[in-house]
Design a protein around this motif. Sequence first.
Motif, PDB file in Angstrom:
ATOM      1  N   TRP A 107       0.827  18.544  -5.628  1.00 19.16           N
ATOM      2  CA  TRP A 107       1.664  17.368  -5.883  1.00 19.16           C
ATOM      3  C   TRP A 107       0.918  16.276  -6.635  1.00 19.16           C
ATOM      4  CZ3 TRP A 107       3.950  16.479  -0.275  1.00 19.16           C
ATOM      5  CH2 TRP A 107       4.788  17.553   0.038  1.00 19.16           C
TER       6      TRP A 107
ATOM      7  N   SER B 280       0.897  10.773  -4.590  1.00 14.94           N
ATOM      8  CA  SER B 280      -0.226   9.921  -4.212  1.00 14.94           C
ATOM      9  C   SER B 280      -1.102  10.551  -3.133  1.00 14.94           C
ATOM     10  CB  SER B 280       0.282   8.568  -3.722  1.00 14.94           C
ATOM     11  OG  SER B 280       1.010   8.730  -2.526  1.00 14.94           O
ATOM     12  N   ILE B 281      -0.677  11.671  -2.546  1.00 16.44           N
ATOM     13  CA  ILE B 281      -1.529  12.323  -1.541  1.00 16.44           C
ATOM     14  C   ILE B 281      -2.490  13.230  -2.277  1.00 16.44           C
ATOM     15  CG2 ILE B 281      -1.557  13.693   0.553  1.00 16.44           C
ATOM     16  CD1 ILE B 281       1.271  12.914   1.073  1.00 16.44           C
ATOM     17  N   LYS B 282      -3.723  12.773  -2.454  1.00 10.89           N
ATOM     18  CA  LYS B 282      -4.597  13.449  -3.416  1.00 10.89           C
ATOM     19  C   LYS B 282      -5.005  14.839  -2.980  1.00 10.89           C
ATOM     20  CE  LYS B 282      -8.416  10.669  -1.719  1.00 10.89           C
ATOM     21  NZ  LYS B 282      -9.360   9.615  -2.042  1.00 10.89           N
TER      22      LYS B 282
ATOM     23  N   THR C 228       0.802  -1.231   0.000  1.00 11.16           N
ATOM     24  CA  THR C 228       0.000   0.000   0.000  1.00 11.16           C
ATOM     25  C   THR C 228       0.831   1.276   0.000  1.00 11.16           C
ATOM     26  OG1 THR C 228      -0.074  -0.017   2.411  1.00 11.16           O
ATOM     27  CG2 THR C 228      -1.886  -1.102   1.257  1.00 11.16           C
ATOM     28  N   SER C 229       2.049   1.236   0.498  1.00  9.78           N
ATOM     29  CA  SER C 229       2.759   2.482   0.776  1.00  9.78           C
ATOM     30  C   SER C 229       3.885   2.719  -0.226  1.00  9.78           C
ATOM     31  CB  SER C 229       3.327   2.438   2.196  1.00  9.78           C
ATOM     32  OG  SER C 229       4.194   3.523   2.394  1.00  9.78           O
ATOM     33  N   TRP C 230       3.831   3.872  -0.904  1.00  8.07           N
ATOM     34  CA  TRP C 230       4.912   4.221  -1.833  1.00  8.07           C
ATOM     35  C   TRP C 230       6.213   4.470  -1.075  1.00  8.07           C
ATOM     36  CZ3 TRP C 230       5.129   3.288  -6.771  1.00  8.07           C
ATOM     37  CH2 TRP C 230       3.947   3.186  -7.501  1.00  8.07           C
ATOM     38  N   LEU C 231       6.093   4.934   0.168  1.00  4.34           N
ATOM     39  CA  LEU C 231       7.306   5.150   0.963  1.00  4.34           C
ATOM     40  C   LEU C 231       7.992   3.818   1.250  1.00  4.34           C
ATOM     41  CD1 LEU C 231       9.193   6.950   2.518  1.00  4.34           C
ATOM     42  CD2 LEU C 231       7.592   6.984   4.408  1.00  4.34           C
ATOM     43  N   SER C 232       7.169   2.802   1.519  1.00  7.37           N
ATOM     44  CA  SER C 232       7.736   1.479   1.746  1.00  7.37           C
ATOM     45  C   SER C 232       8.412   0.962   0.476  1.00  7.37           C
ATOM     46  CB  SER C 232       6.629   0.531   2.193  1.00  7.37           C
ATOM     47  OG  SER C 232       7.126  -0.762   2.383  1.00  7.37           O
TER      48      SER C 232
ATOM     49  N   MET D  50       5.993   9.279  -6.350  1.00  8.03           N
ATOM     50  CA  MET D  50       4.635   8.896  -5.982  1.00  8.03           C
ATOM     51  C   MET D  50       4.358   9.095  -4.497  1.00  8.03           C
ATOM     52  SD  MET D  50       2.660   8.278  -8.417  1.00  8.03           S
ATOM     53  CE  MET D  50       1.275   7.489  -7.587  1.00  8.03           C
ATOM     54  N   ILE D  51       5.412   9.108  -3.669  1.00  6.00           N
ATOM     55  CA  ILE D  51       5.215   9.437  -2.254  1.00  6.00           C
ATOM     56  C   ILE D  51       4.462  10.752  -2.157  1.00  6.00           C
ATOM     57  CG2 ILE D  51       6.436  10.187  -0.174  1.00  6.00           C
ATOM     58  CD1 ILE D  51       8.597   8.171  -0.868  1.00  6.00           C
ATOM     59  N   TYR D  52       4.824  11.691  -3.018  1.00  3.25           N
ATOM     60  CA  TYR D  52       4.178  13.012  -2.987  1.00  3.25           C
ATOM     61  C   TYR D  52       2.936  13.040  -3.858  1.00  3.25           C
ATOM     62  CZ  TYR D  52       8.763  13.593  -1.131  1.00  3.25           C
ATOM     63  OH  TYR D  52       9.880  13.404  -0.377  1.00  3.25           O
TER      64      TYR D  52
END
Lengths: 241, 325
Positions: free
Chosen positions: B158, B151-153, B85-89, B147-149
């Motif tokens: 961003w 993906s925050i709609k 689920t997490s782009w950061l991961s 995408m970390i940035y």
Amino acid sequence: MTQLALVIDLNVCVGCHACVTSCKQWNTSGQAGPMFDDNPYGKDPTGTFFNRVQTYEIGSYPNTETLHFPKSCLHCEDAPCVPVCPTGASHKRAEDGIVLVDYDKCIGCKYCSWACPYGAREFDEQQKVMKKCTLCVDRIYDQSLDERDRKPACVLACPTSARLYGDVHDPDSEVSVAIRERGGYQLMPEWGTKPANHYLPRRKTQINIHDDELTRVDNPLKKEDIRHETSKDVSLDDWLM
Amino acid sequence: MHPTFSVIFLTTLIGVGQGLFLALFTQQSYSAANLLPSQGSDFYVTGSLLALAFLVGGLIAAVGHLGKPSYMFTRAWRGITQWRTSWLSRELILMPLVMGLVFLYGAFHYFGWEIRFLDYNLANQLTLLLGTITTAAVFGLFIATAMIYASIKFLQEWACALTVVNYTLLGGASGFTLAAAYAAYAAPELVGFYVGWAIILTIAALISRGGSLIRNARIKHKSTVQTAIGVRHPQIQQKSMGMMGGSYNTREYFHGATAAFLKSVKWIFLVLVFPVPVLLLWLGMDGGKGLLVAAFVIQYIGLVFERWFFFAQANHPQNLYYQTV
């Protein structure tokens, strides 16, 4: 599926901050360790809180209305802060829908707080982990407390009962009835987060009373009370007597 | 948002490292097709080490973004668990992967290991295969980082495909500019090749970054104070945010700079990232070492400004709740 949540009645919130202080008191004394307070009695005090009461003025003078607005984590049903967490520290409990942070897994990257549109999360500058409202999860299930005390600290502290607590998925619960019958709404619905916490709008308690409802034209009591001028003419009574 | 220097250096440094690797491998693929003179292993070994140095620099900067540096050893390993689920991961997985692959790429060149997968006469098949895998990982890392940035709609500045394009092109441009400077020392016959690509990538990045600046200048935010507190009245003013001393909410989401400062940062990066390096690259086309190094250094400094502006420009909807003390 249970989804525990708060319903906040803006109509009766008086902005006393009792929920803020009771929240801080309960949670800073809890198992998770104290909540950070920097310089609490000094020049620039700051600290971590799970709950705030804000004040807004609606309208323009003199036709204004003051709105006290308590804001804490809304325990969204589709919480955007949960999937972004890289470590799984930020999670939503399946059994009761509470969104929690596992303080032992959090790496303090703050990404979850960026992903929350409500600013509900606050970073603890001492423990260096993200913190947030737990819905007093260490209290609501505590069997050693009286059953009436198994509620979040803010709910118990509210002097005007502006904070209702319960399962919003149970259609017959106090909170569901309040949402249904008193126009409960969610914050920032445009992002599809589906907050579990709802707010009840301010209402004007007024009824329309017309003059004729206060002074009935056909009121018999009033009729008797109407004093007419006595006639100088000879009436039937005079003649009979 | 409040720009954090750990993230600014992380994203710019790994961008350079990724771009430099792409530059090295582009050269190797071209020379495999006999389009460019082939290089000895030294060229790739030193180049990979240089790219690795930038990637490690980015990693060190990333540690600064953790709550405590010790979380790097005690907790950060959990960061690989939420890749679903997490782009950061995903970034946390791809970053060491890219570093390892770049290291192996350099090591294979150094030891001159060779396995012939294909029958016909093609040298360095093992490193070509490894380089292809690494290239895929490098692009994956660009996408994950951006995408970390993106993906925050609700961070609408961003949440746009241009964010991914910008990260990729700006990383690529700075990497190829560095490759041009590196070639001036290690392989002067490649300077023209790298300068050409660096100029093309820089201009492409200007177009996409300019596009996102134009988009963000006209952005209409979905959230208003009306939706934030759910009161439908055109005139709502905040009178109190519930505290006077400031909190995480007032520190993390505001850049704290004036509008004039923000605007000047925008023009500084627009000058330092695009026209100045292009001019220096063009002047250094015939192998002027100082000019090419200056082009890279100036572009990198410009990218630090660019990234600062990227963060500062994003307007978080939670700020609607924190307008007045």
